[in-house]
Design a protein around this motif. Structure first.
Motif, PDB file in Angstrom:
ATOM      1  N   GLU A 180     -10.914  -5.328   2.399  1.00 53.15           N
ATOM      2  CA  GLU A 180      -9.849  -5.345   3.556  1.00 53.15           C
ATOM      3  C   GLU A 180      -8.883  -6.167   2.694  1.00 53.15           C
ATOM      4  O   GLU A 180      -9.570  -7.187   2.142  1.00 53.15           O
ATOM      5  N   LEU A 181      -7.505  -6.126   3.065  1.00 54.78           N
ATOM      6  CA  LEU A 181      -6.568  -6.747   2.373  1.00 54.78           C
ATOM      7  C   LEU A 181      -5.639  -7.148   3.475  1.00 54.78           C
ATOM      8  O   LEU A 181      -5.506  -6.807   4.505  1.00 54.78           O
ATOM      9  N   LEU A 182      -5.214  -8.398   3.011  1.00 55.44           N
ATOM     10  CA  LEU A 182      -3.821  -9.111   3.871  1.00 55.44           C
ATOM     11  C   LEU A 182      -2.746  -8.207   3.580  1.00 55.44           C
ATOM     12  O   LEU A 182      -2.680  -7.260   2.722  1.00 55.44           O
ATOM     13  N   PRO A 183      -1.901  -8.135   4.796  1.00 55.62           N
ATOM     14  CA  PRO A 183      -0.547  -7.137   4.790  1.00 55.62           C
ATOM     15  C   PRO A 183       0.150  -6.886   3.479  1.00 55.62           C
ATOM     16  O   PRO A 183       0.433  -5.920   3.111  1.00 55.62           O
ATOM     17  N   ARG A 184       0.542  -8.205   2.914  1.00 59.81           N
ATOM     18  CA  ARG A 184       1.239  -7.826   1.526  1.00 59.81           C
ATOM     19  C   ARG A 184       0.555  -7.296   0.415  1.00 59.81           C
ATOM     20  O   ARG A 184       1.035  -6.379  -0.315  1.00 59.81           O
ATOM     21  N   ASP A 185      -0.656  -7.358   0.447  1.00 60.60           N
ATOM     22  CA  ASP A 185      -1.614  -6.728  -0.571  1.00 60.60           C
ATOM     23  C   ASP A 185      -1.758  -5.292  -0.333  1.00 60.60           C
ATOM     24  O   ASP A 185      -1.764  -4.375  -1.077  1.00 60.60           O
ATOM     25  N   GLN A 186      -1.972  -5.220   1.102  1.00 62.32           N
ATOM     26  CA  GLN A 186      -2.140  -3.692   1.486  1.00 62.32           C
ATOM     27  C   GLN A 186      -0.765  -2.767   1.246  1.00 62.32           C
ATOM     28  O   GLN A 186      -0.806  -1.762   0.945  1.00 62.32           O
ATOM     29  N   ILE A 187       0.399  -3.535   1.490  1.00 62.47           N
ATOM     30  CA  ILE A 187       1.682  -2.715   0.848  1.00 62.47           C
ATOM     31  C   ILE A 187       1.617  -2.537  -0.457  1.00 62.47           C
ATOM     32  O   ILE A 187       2.137  -1.276  -0.896  1.00 62.47           O
ATOM     33  N   ALA A 188       1.235  -3.403  -1.439  1.00 57.71           N
ATOM     34  CA  ALA A 188       1.197  -3.237  -2.814  1.00 57.71           C
ATOM     35  C   ALA A 188       0.218  -2.046  -2.964  1.00 57.71           C
ATOM     36  O   ALA A 188       0.468  -1.162  -3.845  1.00 57.71           O
ATOM     37  N   PHE A 189      -1.038  -2.058  -2.341  1.00 58.35           N
ATOM     38  CA  PHE A 189      -1.932  -0.734  -2.457  1.00 58.35           C
ATOM     39  C   PHE A 189      -1.433   0.505  -1.813  1.00 58.35           C
ATOM     40  O   PHE A 189      -1.641   1.383  -2.725  1.00 58.35           O
ATOM     41  N   GLN A 190      -0.673   0.411  -0.955  1.00 60.15           N
ATOM     42  CA  GLN A 190       0.062   1.706  -0.484  1.00 60.15           C
ATOM     43  C   GLN A 190       1.215   2.118  -1.444  1.00 60.15           C
ATOM     44  O   GLN A 190       1.252   3.433  -1.633  1.00 60.15           O
ATOM     45  N   ARG A 191       1.638   1.320  -1.877  1.00 63.85           N
ATOM     46  CA  ARG A 191       2.917   1.547  -2.856  1.00 63.85           C
ATOM     47  C   ARG A 191       2.222   2.350  -4.059  1.00 63.85           C
ATOM     48  O   ARG A 191       2.858   3.202  -4.554  1.00 63.85           O
ATOM     49  N   MET A 192       1.174   1.800  -4.587  1.00 63.79           N
ATOM     50  CA  MET A 192       0.276   2.557  -5.545  1.00 63.79           C
ATOM     51  C   MET A 192       0.019   3.951  -5.102  1.00 63.79           C
ATOM     52  O   MET A 192       0.211   5.019  -6.012  1.00 63.79           O
ATOM     53  N   LEU A 193      -0.490   3.959  -3.980  1.00 67.88           N
ATOM     54  CA  LEU A 193      -0.787   5.440  -3.381  1.00 67.88           C
ATOM     55  C   LEU A 193       0.344   6.316  -3.499  1.00 67.88           C
ATOM     56  O   LEU A 193       0.482   7.588  -3.860  1.00 67.88           O
ATOM     57  N   ASP A 194       1.351   5.817  -2.986  1.00 67.72           N
ATOM     58  CA  ASP A 194       2.660   6.526  -2.794  1.00 67.72           C
ATOM     59  C   ASP A 194       3.209   6.954  -4.224  1.00 67.72           C
ATOM     60  O   ASP A 194       3.469   8.227  -4.515  1.00 67.72           O
ATOM     61  N   THR A 195       2.978   6.075  -5.161  1.00 72.09           N
ATOM     62  CA  THR A 195       3.415   6.412  -6.521  1.00 72.09           C
ATOM     63  C   THR A 195       2.387   7.511  -7.203  1.00 72.09           C
ATOM     64  O   THR A 195       3.199   8.427  -7.891  1.00 72.09           O
ATOM     65  N   ILE A 196       1.361   7.388  -6.974  1.00 73.46           N
ATOM     66  CA  ILE A 196       0.384   8.517  -7.357  1.00 73.46           C
ATOM     67  C   ILE A 196       0.683   9.705  -6.920  1.00 73.46           C
ATOM     68  O   ILE A 196       0.865  10.707  -7.520  1.00 73.46           O
ATOM     69  N   ARG A 197       0.903   9.821  -5.585  1.00 73.06           N
ATOM     70  CA  ARG A 197       1.114  10.941  -4.644  1.00 73.06           C
ATOM     71  C   ARG A 197       2.521  11.736  -5.269  1.00 73.06           C
ATOM     72  O   ARG A 197       2.411  13.093  -5.681  1.00 73.06           O
ATOM     73  N   HIS A 198       3.521  11.125  -5.350  1.00 76.42           N
ATOM     74  CA  HIS A 198       4.537  11.315  -5.660  1.00 76.42           C
ATOM     75  C   HIS A 198       4.579  11.979  -7.285  1.00 76.42           C
ATOM     76  O   HIS A 198       5.051  13.434  -7.473  1.00 76.42           O
ATOM     77  N   THR A 199       3.915  11.424  -8.020  1.00 80.26           N
ATOM     78  CA  THR A 199       3.520  12.064  -9.414  1.00 80.26           C
ATOM     79  C   THR A 199       3.028  13.387  -9.440  1.00 80.26           C
ATOM     80  O   THR A 199       3.330  14.312 -10.194  1.00 80.26           O
ATOM     81  N   PHE A 200       1.791  13.352  -8.642  1.00 79.71           N
ATOM     82  CA  PHE A 200       1.029  14.453  -8.540  1.00 79.71           C
ATOM     83  C   PHE A 200       1.850  15.575  -7.942  1.00 79.71           C
ATOM     84  O   PHE A 200       1.829  16.854  -8.548  1.00 79.71           O
ATOM     85  N   GLU A 201       2.824  15.380  -7.045  1.00 80.64           N
ATOM     86  CA  GLU A 201       3.648  16.269  -6.649  1.00 80.64           C
ATOM     87  C   GLU A 201       4.798  16.770  -7.609  1.00 80.64           C
ATOM     88  O   GLU A 201       5.170  17.947  -7.442  1.00 80.64           O
ATOM     89  N   GLN A 202       5.191  15.902  -8.230  1.00 81.67           N
ATOM     90  CA  GLN A 202       6.169  16.146  -9.360  1.00 81.67           C
ATOM     91  C   GLN A 202       5.638  17.274 -10.262  1.00 81.67           C
ATOM     92  O   GLN A 202       6.384  18.151 -11.049  1.00 81.67           O
ATOM     93  N   PHE A 203       4.216  17.301 -10.518  1.00 84.35           N
ATOM     94  CA  PHE A 203       3.669  18.105 -11.373  1.00 84.35           C
ATOM     95  C   PHE A 203       3.414  19.448 -10.842  1.00 84.35           C
ATOM     96  O   PHE A 203       2.367  20.291 -11.375  1.00 84.35           O
ATOM     97  N   GLY A 204       3.767  19.657  -9.568  1.00 85.58           N
ATOM     98  CA  GLY A 204       3.085  20.865  -8.861  1.00 85.58           C
ATOM     99  C   GLY A 204       2.041  20.908  -8.052  1.00 85.58           C
ATOM    100  O   GLY A 204       1.434  22.091  -7.723  1.00 85.58           O
ATOM    101  N   PHE A 205       1.422  19.823  -7.854  1.00 83.11           N
ATOM    102  CA  PHE A 205      -0.029  19.863  -7.039  1.00 83.11           C
ATOM    103  C   PHE A 205       0.363  19.708  -5.555  1.00 83.11           C
ATOM    104  O   PHE A 205       1.251  19.046  -5.115  1.00 83.11           O
ATOM    105  N   LEU A 206      -0.584  20.278  -4.898  1.00 84.25           N
ATOM    106  CA  LEU A 206      -0.531  20.753  -3.492  1.00 84.25           C
ATOM    107  C   LEU A 206      -1.439  19.748  -2.803  1.00 84.25           C
ATOM    108  O   LEU A 206      -2.737  19.642  -3.117  1.00 84.25           O
ATOM    109  N   PRO A 207      -1.121  19.108  -1.667  1.00 84.49           N
ATOM    110  CA  PRO A 207      -2.287  18.346  -0.912  1.00 84.49           C
ATOM    111  C   PRO A 207      -3.569  19.142  -0.073  1.00 84.49           C
ATOM    112  O   PRO A 207      -3.162  20.204   0.331  1.00 84.49           O
ATOM    113  N   VAL A 208      -4.441  18.550  -0.253  1.00 84.80           N
ATOM    114  CA  VAL A 208      -5.560  18.970   0.523  1.00 84.80           C
ATOM    115  C   VAL A 208      -6.265  17.802   1.102  1.00 84.80           C
ATOM    116  O   VAL A 208      -6.255  16.920   0.323  1.00 84.80           O
TER     117      VAL A 208
END
Length: 450
Positions: A2-30
């Motif tokens: 469980e994270l406080l909101p500002r830590d959760q934002i940092a975690f969410q931005r890491m998720l977004d960065t990873i997702r964006h990079t995966f998609e740049q290499f042509g991977f599809l979501p499942v």
């Protein structure tokens, strides 16, 4: 976790960065269901995960069990994303296009012993490429290129993707007279070198259960100590081995191809290295295996791992579906990065706080908020008037960068005052041009950070 909101934002931005990079290499979501049939989850072999499964029963099922209709629960929570992927590919095989490139970022569940940084519910971020009948070793090089791109963008510091090859390992074992099931047992033992140390592993291999000759154990230890310090050195280390078994030579040739492709992909040679102690304990790996480490923080352990497997879905289909993939255990990684001081709470996802000085100004405050939102900004409106100092303090603690103030003086002059909490500066703008002014300030900041 469980994270406080500002830590959760940092975690969410890491998720977004990873997702964006995966998609740049042509991977599809499942995405797959959190619950799978127990018989599906318990077909995986190797490792300790099967002993950590959470079974799921409805209250109705519990009633039936009490009445004598019990047995193993039909459903269980997924403990990784690989087994669900195997079931998914087998089930949708005739509707998928191969090679199938998938990414999956979801929570998984394991009955971990409670300890620091170990969670029973945690995020995994996986990519896999699945072939039909065959899959070129060229994909083995693309995976570390994705890993490199992810961790360059996350910017936690220098990192090294270390890799080995199961064919090289098992071919070397063959040359030493280690065959059959004993190969897997030796391989699992070598995989514990970092945790147990050389002396303990050496004693186990020479002791009862393995009874390997001293010269064989010496050869295994020497092989496991091979590391490269650059691209040319990796090739030289491979060439230094004498001609081996057919399996050994196949592994050596595939590693040469991976190194050539990494160079062609432009991955800096400081980001990858040959490490012949990397084994990966799970039995289903059959080719290249990867582990990624932060150079300045080796105590964190591997931050991304995976490898090649011959047949992903052999339990669910007769088709041969080879694949290669990696996984980032993001929840544990985030905890370790916090502990090492490499990540901290992020600024709020709210761009602007529209202040409210008295109730009479509420309609104007709401209208201003809507104008800013229409421009694409994230806005919070103070709905109850408070002293300005209190509103500033609120914005500062919440990590909101801009506070828009339209008191009586500003209204009389037809402007909005804006406090930039990050720079501790203030400027004024007409309400009509305020969205553009704030967007420009945000753009300048992003360019400076880039």
């Amino acid at each position: 976790m469980e994270l406080l909101p500002r830590d959760q934002i940092a975690f969410q931005r890491m998720l977004d960065t990873i997702r964006h990079t995966f998609e740049q290499f042509g991977f599809l979501p499942v995405e797959t269901p959190v619950m799978e049939l127990s018989e599906v989850l318990l077909t995986k072999s190797g490792g300790d995960t099967e002993r950590q499964v959470y079974f799921v029963q409805s209250t109705g099922a519990l009633d039936n069990a009490a009445a004598g209709d019990g047995g193993r629960p039909e459903m269980a929570l997924r403990f990784d994303l690989t087994v669900p992927l195997a079931r998914y590919v087998a089930e949708h095989e005739h509707d998928l296009v191969f090679p199938f490139r998938r990414y999956q970022m979801q929570r998984v569940y394991r009955g971990e012993r409670a300890q620091s940084g170990r969670y029973r519910e945690f995020y995994q971020c996986d990519i896999d490429v699945i072939g039909k009948d065959s899959l070129s070793p060229r994909f083995d090089a693309e995976i570390p290129a994705v890993i490199a791109a992810v961790f360059e963008r996350l910017a936690f510091g220098d990192f090294t993707i270390q890799f080995n090859h199961r064919k090289l390992l098992r071919g070397y074992f063959e040359g030493l007279g280690i065959d059959g099931e004993q190969q897997l047992a030796v391989l699992r033992e070598l995989d514990k070198l970092d945790k147990r140390g050389e002396a303990a592993v050496r004693a186990t291999l020479a002791g009862e259960g393995f009874s390997l000759a001293a010269n064989v154990v010496d050869a295994l230890m020497a092989f496991s100590q091979v590391r490269s310090t650059g691209h040319a050195d990796a090739l030289a280390k491979l060439e230094a081995f004498p001609v081996g078994t057919a399996l050994f030579e196949e592994g050596r040739a595939e590693l040469r191809g991976v190194l050539a492709a990494l160079q062609a992909l432009g991955v800096p040679e400081s980001r990858y290295a040959l490490n012949l102690s990397i084994a990966r304990g799970l039995d289903y790996y059959t080719g290249i295996v990867y582990e990624t480490f932060l150079d300045a923080h080796p105590q964190i352990g591997s931050i991304c791992s995976g490898g090649r497997y011959d047949n992903l879905a052999s339990h669910y289909t007769k088709s041969k579906l080879p694949g290669v993939g990696i996984s980032i255990g993001l929840t544990r990684l985030f905890y370790q990065l916090q502990k090492a001081g490499l990540v901290s709470g992020a600024d709020s996802s709210v761009d602007v706080l529209v202040a409210l000085m008295d109730d009479a100004q509420l309609p104007e405050a709401l209208a201003l908020s809507q104008r800013l939102r229409a421009a694409g900004l994230n806005v919070e409106t103070q709905l109850e008037p408070r002293k300005l100092a209190k509103q500033m303090q609120y914005a500062d603690r919440a990590g909101i960068r801009f506070v828009a103030i339209r008191g009586e003086d500003e209204a009389a002059r037809g402007v909005v005052a804006v406090k930039d909490m990050r720079r501790n500066e203030q400027f004024e703008s007409a309400a009509e041009t305020l969205p553009e002014r704030i967007l420009e300030e945000l753009k300048i900041t992003r360019e400076l950070q880039a």
